[in-house]
Design a protein around this motif. Structure first.
Motif, PDB file in Angstrom:
ATOM      1  N   GLY A   1       0.798  -1.224   0.000  1.00 26.84           N
ATOM      2  CA  GLY A   1       0.000   0.000   0.000  1.00 26.84           C
ATOM      3  C   GLY A   1       0.824   1.264   0.000  1.00 26.84           C
ATOM      4  O   GLY A   1       0.441   2.265  -0.590  1.00 26.84           O
ATOM      5  N   TYR A   2       1.975   1.229   0.663  1.00 25.79           N
ATOM      6  CA  TYR A   2       2.814   2.424   0.754  1.00 25.79           C
ATOM      7  C   TYR A   2       3.839   2.538  -0.362  1.00 25.79           C
ATOM      8  O   TYR A   2       4.327   3.626  -0.627  1.00 25.79           O
ATOM      9  N   GLY A   3       4.163   1.441  -0.997  1.00 32.86           N
ATOM     10  CA  GLY A   3       5.166   1.487  -2.061  1.00 32.86           C
ATOM     11  C   GLY A   3       4.612   2.063  -3.349  1.00 32.86           C
ATOM     12  O   GLY A   3       3.415   1.961  -3.622  1.00 32.86           O
ATOM     13  N   ARG A   4       5.472   2.689  -4.123  1.00 30.22           N
ATOM     14  CA  ARG A   4       5.065   3.216  -5.437  1.00 30.22           C
ATOM     15  C   ARG A   4       4.789   2.056  -6.390  1.00 30.22           C
ATOM     16  O   ARG A   4       3.954   2.156  -7.281  1.00 30.22           O
ATOM     17  N   ALA A   5       5.496   0.935  -6.198  1.00 33.53           N
ATOM     18  CA  ALA A   5       5.304  -0.272  -7.006  1.00 33.53           C
ATOM     19  C   ALA A   5       5.894  -1.454  -6.242  1.00 33.53           C
ATOM     20  O   ALA A   5       6.683  -1.276  -5.321  1.00 33.53           O
ATOM     21  N   THR A   6       5.509  -2.646  -6.647  1.00 33.52           N
ATOM     22  CA  THR A   6       6.081  -3.872  -6.100  1.00 33.52           C
ATOM     23  C   THR A   6       6.831  -4.571  -7.221  1.00 33.52           C
ATOM     24  O   THR A   6       6.279  -4.765  -8.302  1.00 33.52           O
TER      25      THR A   6
ATOM     26  N   SER B   1      13.482   0.243 -16.706  1.00 30.18           N
ATOM     27  CA  SER B   1      12.741   1.074 -17.654  1.00 30.18           C
ATOM     28  C   SER B   1      11.277   1.210 -17.224  1.00 30.18           C
ATOM     29  O   SER B   1      10.695   2.297 -17.294  1.00 30.18           O
ATOM     30  N   ILE B   2      10.700   0.110 -16.758  1.00 27.90           N
ATOM     31  CA  ILE B   2       9.315   0.146 -16.272  1.00 27.90           C
ATOM     32  C   ILE B   2       9.224   1.038 -15.035  1.00 27.90           C
ATOM     33  O   ILE B   2       8.307   1.853 -14.910  1.00 27.90           O
ATOM     34  N   VAL B   3      10.181   0.897 -14.121  1.00 25.25           N
ATOM     35  CA  VAL B   3      10.209   1.733 -12.909  1.00 25.25           C
ATOM     36  C   VAL B   3      10.297   3.210 -13.290  1.00 25.25           C
ATOM     37  O   VAL B   3       9.578   4.055 -12.737  1.00 25.25           O
ATOM     38  N   GLU B   4      11.164   3.544 -14.236  1.00 23.75           N
ATOM     39  CA  GLU B   4      11.301   4.943 -14.670  1.00 23.75           C
ATOM     40  C   GLU B   4      10.002   5.451 -15.265  1.00 23.75           C
ATOM     41  O   GLU B   4       9.602   6.589 -15.013  1.00 23.75           O
ATOM     42  N   SER B   5       9.324   4.620 -16.036  1.00 32.68           N
ATOM     43  CA  SER B   5       8.049   5.013 -16.628  1.00 32.68           C
ATOM     44  C   SER B   5       7.000   5.262 -15.541  1.00 32.68           C
ATOM     45  O   SER B   5       6.263   6.249 -15.589  1.00 32.68           O
ATOM     46  N   ILE B   6       6.952   4.375 -14.562  1.00 31.82           N
ATOM     47  CA  ILE B   6       6.009   4.538 -13.451  1.00 31.82           C
ATOM     48  C   ILE B   6       6.327   5.813 -12.672  1.00 31.82           C
ATOM     49  O   ILE B   6       5.435   6.594 -12.343  1.00 31.82           O
ATOM     50  N   SER B   7       7.609   6.041 -12.410  1.00 31.69           N
ATOM     51  CA  SER B   7       8.025   7.221 -11.639  1.00 31.69           C
ATOM     52  C   SER B   7       7.714   8.514 -12.369  1.00 31.69           C
ATOM     53  O   SER B   7       7.262   9.480 -11.755  1.00 31.69           O
ATOM     54  N   SER B   8       7.955   8.546 -13.673  1.00 33.48           N
ATOM     55  CA  SER B   8       7.693   9.787 -14.414  1.00 33.48           C
ATOM     56  C   SER B   8       6.198  10.057 -14.473  1.00 33.48           C
ATOM     57  O   SER B   8       5.765  11.204 -14.370  1.00 33.48           O
ATOM     58  N   GLY B   9       5.388   9.005 -14.606  1.00 31.50           N
ATOM     59  CA  GLY B   9       3.940   9.187 -14.597  1.00 31.50           C
ATOM     60  C   GLY B   9       3.456   9.697 -13.255  1.00 31.50           C
ATOM     61  O   GLY B   9       2.601  10.575 -13.176  1.00 31.50           O
ATOM     62  N   ALA B  10       4.030   9.172 -12.183  1.00 29.52           N
ATOM     63  CA  ALA B  10       3.653   9.625 -10.837  1.00 29.52           C
ATOM     64  C   ALA B  10       4.066  11.072 -10.616  1.00 29.52           C
ATOM     65  O   ALA B  10       3.335  11.851  -9.996  1.00 29.52           O
ATOM     66  N   ALA B  11       5.237  11.452 -11.123  1.00 31.97           N
ATOM     67  CA  ALA B  11       5.695  12.833 -10.977  1.00 31.97           C
ATOM     68  C   ALA B  11       4.758  13.792 -11.723  1.00 31.97           C
ATOM     69  O   ALA B  11       4.468  14.890 -11.236  1.00 31.97           O
ATOM     70  N   GLU B  12       4.271  13.383 -12.885  1.00 32.60           N
ATOM     71  CA  GLU B  12       3.331  14.216 -13.633  1.00 32.60           C
ATOM     72  C   GLU B  12       2.029  14.400 -12.857  1.00 32.60           C
ATOM     73  O   GLU B  12       1.489  15.508 -12.795  1.00 32.60           O
ATOM     74  N   VAL B  13       1.540  13.336 -12.260  1.00 31.93           N
ATOM     75  CA  VAL B  13       0.319  13.423 -11.470  1.00 31.93           C
ATOM     76  C   VAL B  13       0.539  14.336 -10.263  1.00 31.93           C
ATOM     77  O   VAL B  13      -0.303  15.186  -9.948  1.00 31.93           O
ATOM     78  N   ASP B  14       1.672  14.196  -9.585  1.00 27.19           N
ATOM     79  CA  ASP B  14       1.978  15.055  -8.438  1.00 27.19           C
ATOM     80  C   ASP B  14       2.021  16.525  -8.854  1.00 27.19           C
ATOM     81  O   ASP B  14       1.500  17.388  -8.150  1.00 27.19           O
ATOM     82  N   ALA B  15       2.610  16.810 -10.003  1.00 28.11           N
ATOM     83  CA  ALA B  15       2.699  18.187 -10.492  1.00 28.11           C
ATOM     84  C   ALA B  15       1.305  18.737 -10.820  1.00 28.11           C
ATOM     85  O   ALA B  15       0.998  19.889 -10.497  1.00 28.11           O
ATOM     86  N   LEU B  16       0.461  17.923 -11.426  1.00 28.77           N
ATOM     87  CA  LEU B  16      -0.897  18.369 -11.736  1.00 28.77           C
ATOM     88  C   LEU B  16      -1.702  18.631 -10.467  1.00 28.77           C
ATOM     89  O   LEU B  16      -2.444  19.613 -10.389  1.00 28.77           O
ATOM     90  N   LEU B  17      -1.541  17.754  -9.471  1.00 30.88           N
ATOM     91  CA  LEU B  17      -2.251  17.964  -8.216  1.00 30.88           C
ATOM     92  C   LEU B  17      -1.761  19.220  -7.505  1.00 30.88           C
ATOM     93  O   LEU B  17      -2.574  19.969  -6.945  1.00 30.88           O
ATOM     94  N   ALA B  18      -0.456  19.461  -7.539  1.00 36.27           N
ATOM     95  CA  ALA B  18       0.085  20.683  -6.922  1.00 36.27           C
ATOM     96  C   ALA B  18      -0.432  21.920  -7.637  1.00 36.27           C
ATOM     97  O   ALA B  18      -0.784  22.919  -6.988  1.00 36.27           O
ATOM     98  N   ALA B  19      -0.472  21.869  -8.974  1.00 35.82           N
ATOM     99  CA  ALA B  19      -0.993  23.009  -9.738  1.00 35.82           C
ATOM    100  C   ALA B  19      -2.469  23.259  -9.427  1.00 35.82           C
ATOM    101  O   ALA B  19      -2.890  24.414  -9.285  1.00 35.82           O
ATOM    102  N   ALA B  20      -3.226  22.184  -9.285  1.00 33.71           N
ATOM    103  CA  ALA B  20      -4.656  22.325  -8.977  1.00 33.71           C
ATOM    104  C   ALA B  20      -4.858  22.903  -7.587  1.00 33.71           C
ATOM    105  O   ALA B  20      -5.829  23.622  -7.334  1.00 33.71           O
ATOM    106  N   ALA B  21      -3.923  22.607  -6.685  1.00 30.37           N
ATOM    107  CA  ALA B  21      -4.030  23.132  -5.327  1.00 30.37           C
ATOM    108  C   ALA B  21      -3.451  24.539  -5.211  1.00 30.37           C
ATOM    109  O   ALA B  21      -3.477  25.130  -4.127  1.00 30.37           O
ATOM    110  N   GLY B  22      -2.906  25.058  -6.300  1.00 28.43           N
ATOM    111  CA  GLY B  22      -2.358  26.413  -6.291  1.00 28.43           C
ATOM    112  C   GLY B  22      -0.982  26.510  -5.693  1.00 28.43           C
ATOM    113  O   GLY B  22      -0.592  27.563  -5.192  1.00 28.43           O
TER     114      GLY B  22
END
Length: 110
Positions: free
Chosen positions: A25-30, A88-109
């Motif tokens: 539950g706490y890990g970004r991936a298994t 490569s899969i880990v990097e793809s997962i991480s970059s997708g997560a970073a994009e989501v984090d950035a969008l959430l931060a932008a939405a929160a101002g």
């Protein structure tokens, strides 16, 4: 370190699945590089899928066991044939997560 058990709590047959659930539950991936039919890694992979977390299985794990077959058609489950492919899969997962984090931060101002 994160645990639902006190530091001096001994490992038991029942605490391992509980620990695997928390880790999934706490890990970004298994990532499962080695596992048997009844291993804790199998439990963690199944729980990670239930949590909506990505799971990366090595092709060796998939070939050696029956349980990965239950997961392979699920979203977010990947099979890696090499360390480079897993990374490569880990990097793809991480970059997708970073994009989501950035969008959430932008939405929160922020």
């Amino acid at each position: 370190m994160l645990s639902q058990f006190w530091p001096d709590a001994p490992p038991t047959k029942h605490t391992f699945p509980m620990r695997n659930t928390v880790m999934s539950g706490y890990g970004r991936a298994t990532i499962v590089v080695e596992a048997g039919e009844h291993s804790g890694a199998r439990i963690q992979a199944r729980r990670a899928v239930a949590h909506g977390r990505p799971v990366i299985l090595t092709d060796l794990v998939v070939k050696a066991n029956k349980w990965p077959g239950e997961l392979l058609d699920r979203p977010g489950v990947y099979v890696a044939g090499s360390t480079a492919e897993a990374m490569s899969i880990v990097e793809s997962i991480s970059s997708g997560a970073a994009e989501v984090d950035a969008l959430l931060a932008a939405a929160a101002g922020r």
